[in-house]
Scaffold this motif. Structure first.
Motif, PDB file in Angstrom:
ATOM      1  N   VAL A   2       0.836  -1.206   0.000  1.00 52.23           N
ATOM      2  CA  VAL A   2       0.000   0.000   0.000  1.00 52.23           C
ATOM      3  C   VAL A   2       0.865   1.248   0.000  1.00 52.23           C
ATOM      4  O   VAL A   2       0.605   2.220  -0.724  1.00 52.23           O
ATOM      5  CB  VAL A   2      -0.952  -0.001   1.214  1.00 52.23           C
ATOM      6  CG1 VAL A   2      -1.659   1.350   1.349  1.00 52.23           C
ATOM      7  CG2 VAL A   2      -1.974  -1.124   1.076  1.00 52.23           C
ATOM      8  N   ASP A   3       1.923   1.231   0.783  1.00 49.25           N
ATOM      9  CA  ASP A   3       2.817   2.392   0.839  1.00 49.25           C
ATOM     10  C   ASP A   3       3.479   2.635  -0.509  1.00 49.25           C
ATOM     11  O   ASP A   3       3.667   3.789  -0.922  1.00 49.25           O
ATOM     12  CB  ASP A   3       3.884   2.184   1.911  1.00 49.25           C
ATOM     13  CG  ASP A   3       3.300   2.208   3.320  1.00 49.25           C
ATOM     14  OD1 ASP A   3       2.180   2.770   3.469  1.00 49.25           O
ATOM     15  OD2 ASP A   3       3.923   1.667   4.241  1.00 49.25           O
ATOM     16  N   LEU A   5       2.251   1.864  -3.498  1.00 46.41           N
ATOM     17  CA  LEU A   5       1.254   2.419  -4.418  1.00 46.41           C
ATOM     18  C   LEU A   5       0.968   3.889  -4.108  1.00 46.41           C
ATOM     19  O   LEU A   5       0.852   4.716  -5.017  1.00 46.41           O
ATOM     20  CB  LEU A   5      -0.047   1.616  -4.311  1.00 46.41           C
ATOM     21  CG  LEU A   5       0.010   0.149  -4.762  1.00 46.41           C
ATOM     22  CD1 LEU A   5      -1.365  -0.493  -4.624  1.00 46.41           C
ATOM     23  CD2 LEU A   5       0.505   0.041  -6.194  1.00 46.41           C
ATOM     24  N   ARG A   6       0.887   4.184  -2.826  1.00 43.67           N
ATOM     25  CA  ARG A   6       0.619   5.575  -2.452  1.00 43.67           C
ATOM     26  C   ARG A   6       1.785   6.476  -2.864  1.00 43.67           C
ATOM     27  O   ARG A   6       1.574   7.622  -3.314  1.00 43.67           O
ATOM     28  CB  ARG A   6       0.368   5.672  -0.955  1.00 43.67           C
ATOM     29  CG  ARG A   6       0.036   7.105  -0.511  1.00 43.67           C
ATOM     30  CD  ARG A   6      -0.527   7.168   0.882  1.00 43.67           C
ATOM     31  NE  ARG A   6      -1.927   6.716   0.899  1.00 43.67           N
ATOM     32  CZ  ARG A   6      -2.333   5.625   1.506  1.00 43.67           C
ATOM     33  NH1 ARG A   6      -1.472   4.847   2.136  1.00 43.67           N
ATOM     34  NH2 ARG A   6      -3.611   5.283   1.496  1.00 43.67           N
ATOM     35  N   LEU A   9       1.430   7.211  -6.601  1.00 49.76           N
ATOM     36  CA  LEU A   9       0.393   8.224  -6.867  1.00 49.76           C
ATOM     37  C   LEU A   9       0.860   9.614  -6.453  1.00 49.76           C
ATOM     38  O   LEU A   9       0.636  10.597  -7.172  1.00 49.76           O
ATOM     39  CB  LEU A   9      -0.893   7.860  -6.132  1.00 49.76           C
ATOM     40  CG  LEU A   9      -1.610   6.575  -6.568  1.00 49.76           C
ATOM     41  CD1 LEU A   9      -2.892   6.393  -5.754  1.00 49.76           C
ATOM     42  CD2 LEU A   9      -1.926   6.592  -8.048  1.00 49.76           C
ATOM     43  N   ASP A  10       1.516   9.680  -5.316  1.00 46.88           N
ATOM     44  CA  ASP A  10       2.007  10.985  -4.848  1.00 46.88           C
ATOM     45  C   ASP A  10       2.999  11.584  -5.827  1.00 46.88           C
ATOM     46  O   ASP A  10       3.018  12.801  -6.042  1.00 46.88           O
ATOM     47  CB  ASP A  10       2.648  10.834  -3.470  1.00 46.88           C
ATOM     48  CG  ASP A  10       1.633  10.568  -2.367  1.00 46.88           C
ATOM     49  OD1 ASP A  10       0.423  10.813  -2.626  1.00 46.88           O
ATOM     50  OD2 ASP A  10       2.024  10.125  -1.270  1.00 46.88           O
ATOM     51  N   ILE A  31       0.169  -0.029 -11.755  1.00 45.06           N
ATOM     52  CA  ILE A  31      -0.541  -0.129 -10.481  1.00 45.06           C
ATOM     53  C   ILE A  31      -1.753  -1.044 -10.591  1.00 45.06           C
ATOM     54  O   ILE A  31      -2.020  -1.868  -9.707  1.00 45.06           O
ATOM     55  CB  ILE A  31      -0.971   1.274  -9.996  1.00 45.06           C
ATOM     56  CG1 ILE A  31       0.237   2.087  -9.561  1.00 45.06           C
ATOM     57  CG2 ILE A  31      -1.972   1.180  -8.849  1.00 45.06           C
ATOM     58  CD1 ILE A  31      -0.082   3.519  -9.202  1.00 45.06           C
ATOM     59  N   VAL A  48      -4.464  -4.645  -1.178  1.00 42.20           N
ATOM     60  CA  VAL A  48      -4.405  -3.223  -1.557  1.00 42.20           C
ATOM     61  C   VAL A  48      -5.813  -2.592  -1.600  1.00 42.20           C
ATOM     62  O   VAL A  48      -6.003  -1.537  -2.195  1.00 42.20           O
ATOM     63  CB  VAL A  48      -3.720  -3.065  -2.930  1.00 42.20           C
ATOM     64  CG1 VAL A  48      -2.235  -3.401  -2.839  1.00 42.20           C
ATOM     65  CG2 VAL A  48      -4.421  -3.923  -3.988  1.00 42.20           C
ATOM     66  N   MET A  51      -6.542   1.109  -1.140  1.00 39.07           N
ATOM     67  CA  MET A  51      -6.108   2.051  -2.180  1.00 39.07           C
ATOM     68  C   MET A  51      -7.059   2.066  -3.386  1.00 39.07           C
ATOM     69  O   MET A  51      -6.862   2.854  -4.311  1.00 39.07           O
ATOM     70  CB  MET A  51      -4.708   1.664  -2.668  1.00 39.07           C
ATOM     71  CG  MET A  51      -3.619   1.871  -1.641  1.00 39.07           C
ATOM     72  SD  MET A  51      -3.380   3.645  -1.288  1.00 39.07           S
ATOM     73  CE  MET A  51      -2.884   4.254  -2.885  1.00 39.07           C
ATOM     74  N   LYS A  52      -8.066   1.206  -3.357  1.00 44.47           N
ATOM     75  CA  LYS A  52      -8.900   1.069  -4.550  1.00 44.47           C
ATOM     76  C   LYS A  52      -9.576   2.382  -4.935  1.00 44.47           C
ATOM     77  O   LYS A  52      -9.595   2.777  -6.104  1.00 44.47           O
ATOM     78  CB  LYS A  52      -9.953  -0.011  -4.310  1.00 44.47           C
ATOM     79  CG  LYS A  52     -10.780  -0.318  -5.555  1.00 44.47           C
ATOM     80  CD  LYS A  52     -11.730  -1.484  -5.316  1.00 44.47           C
ATOM     81  CE  LYS A  52     -12.510  -1.797  -6.585  1.00 44.47           C
ATOM     82  NZ  LYS A  52     -13.431  -2.947  -6.406  1.00 44.47           N
ATOM     83  N   GLU A  54      -8.709   5.454  -4.213  1.00 43.07           N
ATOM     84  CA  GLU A  54      -7.722   6.440  -4.665  1.00 43.07           C
ATOM     85  C   GLU A  54      -7.273   6.152  -6.091  1.00 43.07           C
ATOM     86  O   GLU A  54      -7.072   7.069  -6.890  1.00 43.07           O
ATOM     87  CB  GLU A  54      -6.518   6.439  -3.723  1.00 43.07           C
ATOM     88  CG  GLU A  54      -6.846   6.928  -2.314  1.00 43.07           C
ATOM     89  CD  GLU A  54      -5.624   6.943  -1.418  1.00 43.07           C
ATOM     90  OE1 GLU A  54      -4.556   7.407  -1.902  1.00 43.07           O
ATOM     91  OE2 GLU A  54      -5.706   6.500  -0.270  1.00 43.07           O
ATOM     92  N   VAL A  55      -7.114   4.884  -6.405  1.00 40.95           N
ATOM     93  CA  VAL A  55      -6.688   4.517  -7.757  1.00 40.95           C
ATOM     94  C   VAL A  55      -7.792   4.828  -8.774  1.00 40.95           C
ATOM     95  O   VAL A  55      -7.528   5.295  -9.879  1.00 40.95           O
ATOM     96  CB  VAL A  55      -6.292   3.024  -7.811  1.00 40.95           C
ATOM     97  CG1 VAL A  55      -6.037   2.594  -9.252  1.00 40.95           C
ATOM     98  CG2 VAL A  55      -5.052   2.788  -6.972  1.00 40.95           C
TER      99      VAL A  55
END
Length: 397
Positions: A2-3, A5-6, A9-10, A31, A48, A51-52, A54-55
């Motif tokens: 998760v970190d 993927l975040r 995105l960041d 991703i 994950v 994060m769904k 956010e993705v």
């Protein structure tokens, strides 16, 4: 995971220029593979799920950016993320798309504008905070301002099916004002575009007819020798009677074209269309008196008096006070009586003095006329006596 993927995105949202859309899309595709379900268990291979959402939002922002980029508008992904619920900010991205289409070089044809329409409709589905009605109004406004007859026709088709009549009328009037104001003269192509916009409006609308009248006024002004007037000057003038006064002054005998002057005043909506006759006859009377046409000035004064135009009292006074006004003292009295009834208080003394002078002239004229009649009668009596004497002499013989 998760970190990781975040962090990805960041990094995409941290890029402020918005130019690396392809790289951001590549990151998205890398991703999304983590969100594939196991065919047997129907569960994600990786944990994950947090994060769904956010993705999904990231995907939405990429689609918006793709449409914007296609239309020449570049916005960073962070702009879309931070303002997605701000109606005013999001409305500006639609305006940016239509503005780029409006300013395209070479200009877009109807097919090009139809592609833009499809894109803004797709964009509205992705940005529902902006209502479709507002999107279509902005799109149609740009079509009308595109400077193309064919595109203006396309705008008419759009308005028929997608926009309320009241909004359509306002769009037409705005576009007409744009072209009329930017035209350099009656022969400017923008005037034809202004007419084209007006043709999209329904028949019988007063505001539309007023616009047609202002175009016709340009031709009338040109006929009076005022072809150098800018349409914008005519449109924005607070006292359009100024143009009628200028028309009267352009040529020596312009004041004699009374019907054309009346028509010009009507087209210009002088006095908001009320009591036009009196104001125009006042102007004609002044010009006629200025050039020494006493008869024409007197006729014009008669007409504006009949129309109840009391502001013309001063020209009536000036005309009646002239020594060459003529022998019609009764008409002179009428003009002075009108002046005395409607003049300013500080002028009443001068008007009354002139009335006394006219009355003295009238009395003098009557006395002179009586003297002439008496003299004539006396000569007639002498002739009769001579004839009688001759008759007596003849009888004696």
């Amino acid at each position: 995971m998760v970190d990781t993927l975040r962090l990805a995105l960041d990094c995409c949202y941290a890029h402020q220029t918005g130019n690396q859309l392809e790289l951001a899309e590549s990151i998205y595709f890398s991703i999304i593979s983590y969100f594939k379900e196991n065919p047997g268990t129907r569960q994600l291979k990786y944990n994950v799920s947090p994060m769904k959402q956010e993705v999904e939002m990231f995907k939405n922002h990429l689609e918006i950016s793709r449409i914007l980029s296609k239309n020449g508008v570049v916005k960073p992904l962070s702009h879309l993320r931070d303002h997605s619920n701000d109606k005013e900010v999001m409305k500006k991205i639609f305006d940016a798309v239509t503005a780029r289409a409006e300013g395209a070089r070479p200009p877009l044809d109807q097919d090009g504008w139809r592609l833009v329409l499809r894109d803004v409709q797709c964009l509205q589905n992705l940005v529902p905070v902006v209502e479709m009605t507002g999107v279509m109004l902005g799109y149609t406004e740009s079509l009308l301002s595109s400077g193309s007859h064919s595109n203006i026709e396309l705008a008419g088709s759009v308005m028929e099916g997608l926009i309320d009549t009241g909004d359509s009328l306002q769009l037409v009037l705005t576009a007409w004002r744009h072209y009329y104001s930017t035209a350099a003269s009656l022969s400017d192509p923008d005037i034809d575009l202004a007419r084209k916009c007006l043709s999209l409006a329904p028949d019988g609308v007063r505001d539309i007819q007023d616009c047609y009248d202002l175009i016709a006024a340009l031709q009338s002004l040109a006929d009076f020798g005022l072809s150098d007037l800018l349409p914008m000057t005519v449109l924005n003038c607070q006292d359009r009677m100024e143009f009628v006064r200028r028309a009267v002054q352009t040529k020596q005998n312009a004041y004699k074209n009374t019907q054309r002057l009346m028509k010009l005043a009507s087209l210009l909506k002088v006095c908001q269309g009320e009591s036009v006759e009196g104001v125009v006859w006042d102007t004609i009377a002044r010009r006629a008196l200025q050039v020494g046409d006493i008869s024409a000035s007197r006729t014009a004064c008669n007409n504006f008096i009949l129309a109840g135009h009391t502001a013309g009292w001063d020209i009536c006074y000036a005309l009646a006070a002239r020594p060459d006004f003529g022998p019609d003292l009764e008409r002179c009295r009428e003009l002075l009586a009108f002046s005395a009834s409607h003049c300013d208080p500080e002028n009443i003394g001068d008007v009354l003095q002139t009335i006394l002078t006219v009355e003295q002239r009238s009395i003098t004229k009557k006395i002179e006329s009586k003297i002439v009649r008496d003299d004539t009668n006396g000569e007639a009596d002498n002739d009769e006596e001579e004839i009688f004497d001759d008759a007596v002499e003849n009888a004696v013989d």
